[in-house]
Write a protein that holds these residues in place. Structure first.
Motif, PDB file in Angstrom:
ATOM      1  N   TYR A  72      50.171  38.870  61.382  1.00  0.00           N
ATOM      2  CA  TYR A  72      50.410  37.950  62.490  1.00  0.00           C
ATOM      3  C   TYR A  72      51.895  37.921  62.802  1.00  0.00           C
ATOM      4  CZ  TYR A  72      51.843  34.614  58.899  1.00  0.00           C
ATOM      5  OH  TYR A  72      52.475  34.000  57.847  1.00  0.00           O
ATOM      6  N   LEU A  73      52.209  37.457  63.992  1.00  0.00           N
ATOM      7  CA  LEU A  73      53.599  37.323  64.433  1.00  0.00           C
ATOM      8  C   LEU A  73      54.027  35.872  64.342  1.00  0.00           C
ATOM      9  CD1 LEU A  73      53.761  39.517  67.635  1.00  0.00           C
ATOM     10  CD2 LEU A  73      55.049  39.863  65.566  1.00  0.00           C
ATOM     11  N   SER A  74      55.247  35.664  63.886  1.00  0.00           N
ATOM     12  CA  SER A  74      55.822  34.329  63.865  1.00  0.00           C
ATOM     13  C   SER A  74      57.319  34.466  64.086  1.00  0.00           C
ATOM     14  CB  SER A  74      55.532  33.643  62.527  1.00  0.00           C
ATOM     15  OG  SER A  74      56.128  32.380  62.498  1.00  0.00           O
ATOM     16  N   ALA A  75      57.812  33.839  65.142  1.00  0.00           N
ATOM     17  CA  ALA A  75      59.237  33.867  65.485  1.00  0.00           C
ATOM     18  C   ALA A  75      59.755  35.301  65.569  1.00  0.00           C
ATOM     19  CB  ALA A  75      60.051  33.055  64.486  1.00  0.00           C
ATOM     20  N   CYS A  76      59.051  36.134  66.299  1.00  0.00           N
ATOM     21  CA  CYS A  76      59.422  37.535  66.528  1.00  0.00           C
ATOM     22  C   CYS A  76      59.475  38.358  65.241  1.00  0.00           C
ATOM     23  CB  CYS A  76      60.762  37.635  67.266  1.00  0.00           C
ATOM     24  SG  CYS A  76      60.697  36.921  68.906  1.00  0.00           S
ATOM     25  N   THR A  77      58.748  37.921  64.224  1.00  0.00           N
ATOM     26  CA  THR A  77      58.708  38.636  62.955  1.00  0.00           C
ATOM     27  C   THR A  77      57.257  38.929  62.608  1.00  0.00           C
ATOM     28  OG1 THR A  77      60.663  37.419  62.237  1.00  0.00           O
ATOM     29  CG2 THR A  77      59.426  38.582  60.542  1.00  0.00           C
ATOM     30  N   LEU A  78      56.985  40.141  62.215  1.00  0.00           N
ATOM     31  CA  LEU A  78      55.637  40.548  61.843  1.00  0.00           C
ATOM     32  C   LEU A  78      55.411  40.253  60.367  1.00  0.00           C
ATOM     33  CD1 LEU A  78      53.093  42.007  62.890  1.00  0.00           C
ATOM     34  CD2 LEU A  78      54.105  44.123  62.044  1.00  0.00           C
ATOM     35  N   PHE A  79      54.357  39.521  60.048  1.00  0.00           N
ATOM     36  CA  PHE A  79      54.040  39.156  58.675  1.00  0.00           C
ATOM     37  C   PHE A  79      52.728  39.808  58.254  1.00  0.00           C
ATOM     38  CE2 PHE A  79      56.827  35.661  59.807  1.00  0.00           C
ATOM     39  CZ  PHE A  79      57.607  35.550  58.674  1.00  0.00           C
ATOM     40  N   LEU A  80      52.697  40.337  57.063  1.00  0.00           N
ATOM     41  CA  LEU A  80      51.478  40.837  56.449  1.00  0.00           C
ATOM     42  C   LEU A  80      51.104  39.846  55.356  1.00  0.00           C
ATOM     43  CD1 LEU A  80      49.386  43.145  56.082  1.00  0.00           C
ATOM     44  CD2 LEU A  80      50.952  44.131  54.421  1.00  0.00           C
ATOM     45  N   GLU A  81      49.939  39.218  55.512  1.00  0.00           N
ATOM     46  CA  GLU A  81      49.533  38.185  54.555  1.00  0.00           C
ATOM     47  C   GLU A  81      49.226  38.812  53.203  1.00  0.00           C
ATOM     48  OE1 GLU A  81      46.280  35.780  55.802  1.00  0.00           O
ATOM     49  OE2 GLU A  81      47.390  34.859  57.428  1.00  0.00           O
ATOM     50  N   SER A  82      49.443  38.038  52.152  1.00  0.00           N
ATOM     51  CA  SER A  82      49.050  38.504  50.834  1.00  0.00           C
ATOM     52  C   SER A  82      47.524  38.514  50.762  1.00  0.00           C
ATOM     53  CB  SER A  82      49.642  37.591  49.756  1.00  0.00           C
ATOM     54  OG  SER A  82      49.162  36.280  49.926  1.00  0.00           O
ATOM     55  N   PRO A  83      46.947  39.329  49.884  1.00  0.00           N
ATOM     56  CA  PRO A  83      45.483  39.412  49.824  1.00  0.00           C
ATOM     57  C   PRO A  83      44.850  38.059  49.517  1.00  0.00           C
ATOM     58  CG  PRO A  83      46.477  41.162  48.550  1.00  0.00           C
ATOM     59  CD  PRO A  83      47.580  40.258  48.966  1.00  0.00           C
ATOM     60  N   SER A  84      43.702  37.810  50.133  1.00  0.00           N
ATOM     61  CA  SER A  84      42.998  36.547  49.918  1.00  0.00           C
ATOM     62  C   SER A  84      42.426  36.524  48.502  1.00  0.00           C
ATOM     63  CB  SER A  84      41.878  36.387  50.943  1.00  0.00           C
ATOM     64  OG  SER A  84      40.900  37.378  50.748  1.00  0.00           O
ATOM     65  N   TYR A  85      42.023  35.344  48.059  1.00  0.00           N
ATOM     66  CA  TYR A  85      41.468  35.207  46.714  1.00  0.00           C
ATOM     67  C   TYR A  85      40.199  36.035  46.556  1.00  0.00           C
ATOM     68  CZ  TYR A  85      44.829  31.500  45.965  1.00  0.00           C
ATOM     69  OH  TYR A  85      45.998  30.803  45.824  1.00  0.00           O
ATOM     70  N   LYS A  86      39.396  36.106  47.596  1.00  0.00           N
ATOM     71  CA  LYS A  86      38.173  36.911  47.522  1.00  0.00           C
ATOM     72  C   LYS A  86      38.519  38.391  47.385  1.00  0.00           C
ATOM     73  CE  LYS A  86      34.949  33.769  49.470  1.00  0.00           C
ATOM     74  NZ  LYS A  86      33.635  33.660  50.036  1.00  0.00           N
ATOM     75  N   SER A  87      39.550  38.845  48.086  1.00  0.00           N
ATOM     76  CA  SER A  87      39.966  40.249  47.970  1.00  0.00           C
ATOM     77  C   SER A  87      40.487  40.533  46.568  1.00  0.00           C
ATOM     78  CB  SER A  87      41.049  40.574  48.988  1.00  0.00           C
ATOM     79  OG  SER A  87      40.564  40.459  50.297  1.00  0.00           O
ATOM     80  N   ARG A  88      41.260  39.611  46.020  1.00  0.00           N
ATOM     81  CA  ARG A  88      41.778  39.792  44.659  1.00  0.00           C
ATOM     82  C   ARG A  88      40.653  39.826  43.644  1.00  0.00           C
ATOM     83  NH1 ARG A  88      46.694  35.415  44.921  1.00  0.00           N
ATOM     84  NH2 ARG A  88      47.824  36.445  46.594  1.00  0.00           N
ATOM     85  N   ASP A  89      39.682  38.913  43.790  1.00  0.00           N
ATOM     86  CA  ASP A  89      38.545  38.880  42.861  1.00  0.00           C
ATOM     87  C   ASP A  89      37.748  40.177  42.935  1.00  0.00           C
ATOM     88  OD1 ASP A  89      39.297  36.355  42.093  1.00  0.00           O
ATOM     89  OD2 ASP A  89      37.823  35.323  43.358  1.00  0.00           O
ATOM     90  N   GLN A  90      37.522  40.683  44.150  1.00  0.00           N
ATOM     91  CA  GLN A  90      36.777  41.920  44.303  1.00  0.00           C
ATOM     92  C   GLN A  90      37.534  43.091  43.681  1.00  0.00           C
ATOM     93  OE1 GLN A  90      36.485  43.538  48.235  1.00  0.00           O
ATOM     94  NE2 GLN A  90      34.575  44.605  47.794  1.00  0.00           N
ATOM     95  N   ALA A  91      38.839  43.146  43.848  1.00  0.00           N
ATOM     96  CA  ALA A  91      39.640  44.225  43.278  1.00  0.00           C
ATOM     97  C   ALA A  91      39.608  44.158  41.754  1.00  0.00           C
ATOM     98  CB  ALA A  91      41.083  44.138  43.779  1.00  0.00           C
ATOM     99  N   GLU A  92      39.682  42.956  41.199  1.00  0.00           N
ATOM    100  CA  GLU A  92      39.643  42.800  39.748  1.00  0.00           C
ATOM    101  C   GLU A  92      38.286  43.217  39.192  1.00  0.00           C
ATOM    102  OE1 GLU A  92      40.100  39.203  36.516  1.00  0.00           O
ATOM    103  OE2 GLU A  92      41.190  39.060  38.410  1.00  0.00           O
ATOM    104  N   GLU A  93      37.206  42.840  39.877  1.00  0.00           N
ATOM    105  CA  GLU A  93      35.866  43.217  39.428  1.00  0.00           C
ATOM    106  C   GLU A  93      35.674  44.724  39.467  1.00  0.00           C
ATOM    107  OE1 GLU A  93      32.946  41.166  41.737  1.00  0.00           O
ATOM    108  OE2 GLU A  93      33.642  39.190  41.088  1.00  0.00           O
ATOM    109  N   SER A  94      36.132  45.368  40.535  1.00  0.00           N
ATOM    110  CA  SER A  94      35.979  46.820  40.627  1.00  0.00           C
ATOM    111  C   SER A  94      36.826  47.520  39.572  1.00  0.00           C
ATOM    112  CB  SER A  94      36.346  47.318  42.020  1.00  0.00           C
ATOM    113  OG  SER A  94      37.712  47.120  42.266  1.00  0.00           O
ATOM    114  N   PHE A  95      37.974  46.950  39.237  1.00  0.00           N
ATOM    115  CA  PHE A  95      38.814  47.535  38.188  1.00  0.00           C
ATOM    116  C   PHE A  95      38.142  47.410  36.830  1.00  0.00           C
ATOM    117  CE2 PHE A  95      42.190  47.133  34.970  1.00  0.00           C
ATOM    118  CZ  PHE A  95      42.788  48.369  35.131  1.00  0.00           C
TER     119      PHE A  95
END
Length: 162
Positions: A72-95
């Motif tokens: 998303y954009l905020s004050a002319c700066t592009l931000f990439l959000e950190s992974p959501s908790y569900k994404s982290r949980d899925q990555a941990e389970e697959s690992f």
């Protein structure tokens, strides 16, 4: 003018070759942008889309689906959000589901552990307490040293030869 149009077409062709265009399949039925994107993403984001949106409600909705990077954009700066908790949980389970070692590596580890147990343990010498530092101790005075006194030397005055 012809040269600039040719360059422009060349750049357009390069962009088309580099970036894919995906059609959503909603040409006949009109949907809002959030519904269209969520249908393209589907469950688990098989096409590995990165969604960039300013709509906070839509971002909250997409955080519930694991594996979707959000920007998303905020004050002319592009931000990439950190992974959501569900994404982290899925990555941990697959690992954790992965079998990290091959059968050969597992056999090698068992063999090495067995060899290590067979080796005799080395007997170490016990460390004994050491004496004090000789530089920090005062020397003992001997009786002879106490009796002797230093004799003062008299200064000799220079005599002038007359």
């Amino acid at each position: 003018v012809y040269q600039t149009n040719q360059n422009k077409q060349w750049y357009q062709r390069r962009v088309r070759e580099k970036f894919k265009r995906h059609k959503c399949g909603h040409e006949n039925a009109a949907l809002d942008a959030a519904a269209c994107f969520s249908s393209m993403v589907g469950e688990g984001n098989p096409e590995h889309y990165i969604i960039a949106t300013q709509d906070t409600e839509f971002r909250k909705q997409l955080r519930d689906i694991p594996g979707i990077p959000l920007m998303y954009l905020s004050a002319c700066t592009l931000f990439l959000e950190s992974p959501s908790y569900k994404s982290r949980d899925q990555a941990e389970e697959s690992f954790l589901r992965q079998d990290l070692l091959t059968d050969y590596e597992k056999e090698t580890i068992k063999r090495l552990k067995g060899e290590q147990e067979e080796k005799t343990t080395v007997v170490r010498k016990r460390k004994r307490p050491k004496g004090p530092n000789p530089l920090s101790c005062k020397k003992k005075k001997s009786e002879e040293g106490a009796k002797k006194k230093k004799k003062k030397k008299k200064k000799k005055t220079a005599e002038s030869p007359s």
